[in-house]
Write a protein that holds these residues in place. Structure first.
Motif, PDB file in Angstrom:
ATOM      1  N   LEU A 142       0.882  -1.255  -0.101  1.00  0.00           N
ATOM      2  CA  LEU A 142      -0.003  -0.113  -0.064  1.00  0.00           C
ATOM      3  C   LEU A 142       0.812   1.301   0.012  1.00  0.00           C
ATOM      4  CD1 LEU A 142      -2.991  -0.870   2.259  1.00  0.00           C
ATOM      5  CD2 LEU A 142      -2.904  -0.949  -0.005  1.00  0.00           C
ATOM      6  N   VAL A 143       2.194   1.304   0.592  1.00  0.00           N
ATOM      7  CA  VAL A 143       2.919   2.466   0.547  1.00  0.00           C
ATOM      8  C   VAL A 143       3.429   2.670  -0.896  1.00  0.00           C
ATOM      9  CG1 VAL A 143       5.123   3.325   1.333  1.00  0.00           C
ATOM     10  CG2 VAL A 143       3.810   1.960   2.810  1.00  0.00           C
ATOM     11  N   GLU A 144       3.622   1.573  -1.598  1.00  0.00           N
ATOM     12  CA  GLU A 144       3.957   1.949  -3.176  1.00  0.00           C
ATOM     13  C   GLU A 144       2.904   2.449  -3.807  1.00  0.00           C
ATOM     14  OE1 GLU A 144       5.749  -1.656  -4.336  1.00  0.00           O
ATOM     15  OE2 GLU A 144       7.808  -0.960  -3.879  1.00  0.00           O
ATOM     16  N   ILE A 145       1.522   2.107  -3.467  1.00  0.00           N
ATOM     17  CA  ILE A 145       0.348   2.310  -4.306  1.00  0.00           C
ATOM     18  C   ILE A 145       0.300   3.729  -3.786  1.00  0.00           C
ATOM     19  CG2 ILE A 145      -1.937   2.279  -4.566  1.00  0.00           C
ATOM     20  CD1 ILE A 145      -1.796  -0.834  -4.324  1.00  0.00           C
TER      21      ILE A 145
ATOM     22  N   TRP B  19      -3.466   8.871 -15.757  1.00  0.00           N
ATOM     23  CA  TRP B  19      -3.436   7.533 -15.290  1.00  0.00           C
ATOM     24  C   TRP B  19      -2.803   6.247 -16.196  1.00  0.00           C
ATOM     25  CZ3 TRP B  19      -3.916   7.036 -10.156  1.00  0.00           C
ATOM     26  CH2 TRP B  19      -4.585   7.849  -9.400  1.00  0.00           C
ATOM     27  N   ARG B  20      -2.887   6.479 -17.228  1.00  0.00           N
ATOM     28  CA  ARG B  20      -2.400   5.386 -18.192  1.00  0.00           C
ATOM     29  C   ARG B  20      -0.998   5.800 -18.334  1.00  0.00           C
ATOM     30  NH1 ARG B  20      -2.536   7.262 -23.723  1.00  0.00           N
ATOM     31  NH2 ARG B  20      -3.359   9.056 -23.876  1.00  0.00           N
ATOM     32  N   LEU B  21      -0.355   7.008 -18.258  1.00  0.00           N
ATOM     33  CA  LEU B  21       0.946   7.125 -18.708  1.00  0.00           C
ATOM     34  C   LEU B  21       1.810   6.947 -17.389  1.00  0.00           C
ATOM     35  CD1 LEU B  21       0.272  10.532 -20.721  1.00  0.00           C
ATOM     36  CD2 LEU B  21       0.881   7.818 -21.658  1.00  0.00           C
ATOM     37  N   LEU B  22       1.355   6.346 -16.272  1.00  0.00           N
ATOM     38  CA  LEU B  22       2.219   6.247 -14.834  1.00  0.00           C
ATOM     39  C   LEU B  22       3.227   5.244 -15.435  1.00  0.00           C
ATOM     40  CD1 LEU B  22      -0.334   5.842 -11.837  1.00  0.00           C
ATOM     41  CD2 LEU B  22       1.240   7.726 -12.299  1.00  0.00           C
ATOM     42  N   GLN B  23       4.454   5.582 -15.053  1.00  0.00           N
ATOM     43  CA  GLN B  23       5.470   4.676 -15.250  1.00  0.00           C
ATOM     44  C   GLN B  23       5.541   3.524 -14.050  1.00  0.00           C
ATOM     45  OE1 GLN B  23       9.055   7.074 -15.231  1.00  0.00           O
ATOM     46  NE2 GLN B  23       8.208   8.223 -17.161  1.00  0.00           N
ATOM     47  N   MET B  24       4.829   2.483 -14.476  1.00  0.00           N
ATOM     48  CA  MET B  24       4.672   1.471 -13.175  1.00  0.00           C
ATOM     49  C   MET B  24       5.704   0.605 -12.967  1.00  0.00           C
ATOM     50  SD  MET B  24       1.618   2.433 -12.607  1.00  0.00           S
ATOM     51  CE  MET B  24       0.956   1.020 -11.437  1.00  0.00           C
ATOM     52  N   GLY B  25       6.989   0.644 -13.721  1.00  0.00           N
ATOM     53  CA  GLY B  25       7.990  -0.246 -13.662  1.00  0.00           C
ATOM     54  C   GLY B  25       8.825   0.411 -12.675  1.00  0.00           C
ATOM     55  N   HIS B  26       8.904   1.792 -12.771  1.00  0.00           N
ATOM     56  CA  HIS B  26       9.877   2.660 -11.909  1.00  0.00           C
ATOM     57  C   HIS B  26       9.254   2.997 -10.488  1.00  0.00           C
ATOM     58  CE1 HIS B  26      12.401   3.350 -15.105  1.00  0.00           C
ATOM     59  NE2 HIS B  26      11.299   3.839 -16.075  1.00  0.00           N
ATOM     60  N   LEU B  27       7.878   2.895 -10.380  1.00  0.00           N
ATOM     61  CA  LEU B  27       7.089   3.071  -9.011  1.00  0.00           C
ATOM     62  C   LEU B  27       7.124   2.233  -8.114  1.00  0.00           C
ATOM     63  CD1 LEU B  27       4.328   5.268 -10.548  1.00  0.00           C
ATOM     64  CD2 LEU B  27       6.634   6.055  -9.446  1.00  0.00           C
ATOM     65  N   PHE B  28       7.265   0.713  -8.578  1.00  0.00           N
ATOM     66  CA  PHE B  28       7.298  -0.277  -7.788  1.00  0.00           C
ATOM     67  C   PHE B  28       8.398  -1.265  -7.887  1.00  0.00           C
ATOM     68  CE2 PHE B  28       2.778   0.912  -8.596  1.00  0.00           C
ATOM     69  CZ  PHE B  28       2.308   0.856  -7.464  1.00  0.00           C
ATOM     70  N   SER B  29       8.544  -1.693  -6.578  1.00  0.00           N
ATOM     71  CA  SER B  29       9.863  -2.697  -6.509  1.00  0.00           C
ATOM     72  C   SER B  29       9.600  -4.094  -7.079  1.00  0.00           C
ATOM     73  CB  SER B  29      10.542  -2.703  -5.029  1.00  0.00           C
ATOM     74  OG  SER B  29       9.049  -3.174  -4.397  1.00  0.00           O
ATOM     75  N   GLY B  30       8.505  -4.761  -6.957  1.00  0.00           N
ATOM     76  CA  GLY B  30       8.380  -5.961  -7.386  1.00  0.00           C
ATOM     77  C   GLY B  30       7.446  -6.162  -8.827  1.00  0.00           C
ATOM     78  N   GLU B  31       6.699  -6.822  -8.889  1.00  0.00           N
ATOM     79  CA  GLU B  31       5.821  -6.863 -10.057  1.00  0.00           C
ATOM     80  C   GLU B  31       4.701  -5.799  -9.950  1.00  0.00           C
ATOM     81  OE1 GLU B  31       2.284  -9.482 -11.933  1.00  0.00           O
ATOM     82  OE2 GLU B  31       3.440 -10.632 -10.406  1.00  0.00           O
ATOM     83  N   PRO B  32       4.642  -4.808 -10.968  1.00  0.00           N
ATOM     84  CA  PRO B  32       3.769  -3.661 -10.930  1.00  0.00           C
ATOM     85  C   PRO B  32       2.420  -3.943 -11.238  1.00  0.00           C
ATOM     86  CG  PRO B  32       5.057  -3.544 -12.767  1.00  0.00           C
ATOM     87  CD  PRO B  32       5.537  -4.733 -12.142  1.00  0.00           C
ATOM     88  N   PRO B  33       1.307  -3.403 -10.421  1.00  0.00           N
ATOM     89  CA  PRO B  33      -0.092  -3.553 -10.589  1.00  0.00           C
ATOM     90  C   PRO B  33      -0.337  -2.791 -12.104  1.00  0.00           C
ATOM     91  CG  PRO B  33       0.167  -1.804  -8.909  1.00  0.00           C
ATOM     92  CD  PRO B  33       1.683  -2.339  -9.283  1.00  0.00           C
ATOM     93  N   SER B  34      -1.581  -3.011 -12.440  1.00  0.00           N
ATOM     94  CA  SER B  34      -1.888  -2.148 -13.490  1.00  0.00           C
ATOM     95  C   SER B  34      -2.566  -0.928 -13.132  1.00  0.00           C
ATOM     96  CB  SER B  34      -3.148  -2.960 -14.143  1.00  0.00           C
ATOM     97  OG  SER B  34      -4.548  -2.963 -13.193  1.00  0.00           O
ATOM     98  N   GLN B  35      -2.483  -0.078 -14.107  1.00  0.00           N
ATOM     99  CA  GLN B  35      -2.901   1.411 -13.720  1.00  0.00           C
ATOM    100  C   GLN B  35      -4.475   1.594 -12.888  1.00  0.00           C
ATOM    101  OE1 GLN B  35      -1.808   0.690 -16.807  1.00  0.00           O
ATOM    102  NE2 GLN B  35       0.119   1.947 -17.060  1.00  0.00           N
ATOM    103  N   ASP B  36      -5.139   0.577 -13.529  1.00  0.00           N
ATOM    104  CA  ASP B  36      -6.373   0.311 -13.083  1.00  0.00           C
ATOM    105  C   ASP B  36      -6.539  -0.162 -11.336  1.00  0.00           C
ATOM    106  OD1 ASP B  36      -7.706   0.932 -15.456  1.00  0.00           O
ATOM    107  OD2 ASP B  36      -7.772  -1.139 -15.831  1.00  0.00           O
ATOM    108  N   THR B  37      -5.658  -0.765 -10.994  1.00  0.00           N
ATOM    109  CA  THR B  37      -5.479  -1.039  -9.640  1.00  0.00           C
ATOM    110  C   THR B  37      -5.294   0.090  -8.612  1.00  0.00           C
ATOM    111  OG1 THR B  37      -4.722  -3.393 -10.070  1.00  0.00           O
ATOM    112  CG2 THR B  37      -4.320  -2.516  -7.921  1.00  0.00           C
TER     113      THR B  37
END
Length: 65
Positions: free
Chosen positions: A17-20, A34-52
């Protein structure tokens, strides 16, 4: 994080939840879509979808109203 709501029926999120929260804050500061969030850079493990991330944002923002 005591100020964020947690499900009452024992559901636990697969993602930290801290990473979210950090992803939500990044989106609000940068003003990107929302769709342009760089999910790979924001999360340490497997990134969730932007919808999450958006789901948690809506859940927490509706809770405050």
């Amino acid at each position: 994080m005591p100020y964020l709501s947690i499900a009452k029926r024992g559901f636990s999120s697969r993602f930290d939840l801290v990473e979210i929260e950090n992803a939500i804050l990044y989106k609000l500061r940068s003003g990107c879509q929302w769709r342009l969030l760089q999910m790979g850079h924001l999360f340490s493990g497997e990134p969730p979808s932007q919808d999450t991330v958006f789901h948690h944002y809506r859940k927490w923002s509706i809770k405050e109203e």
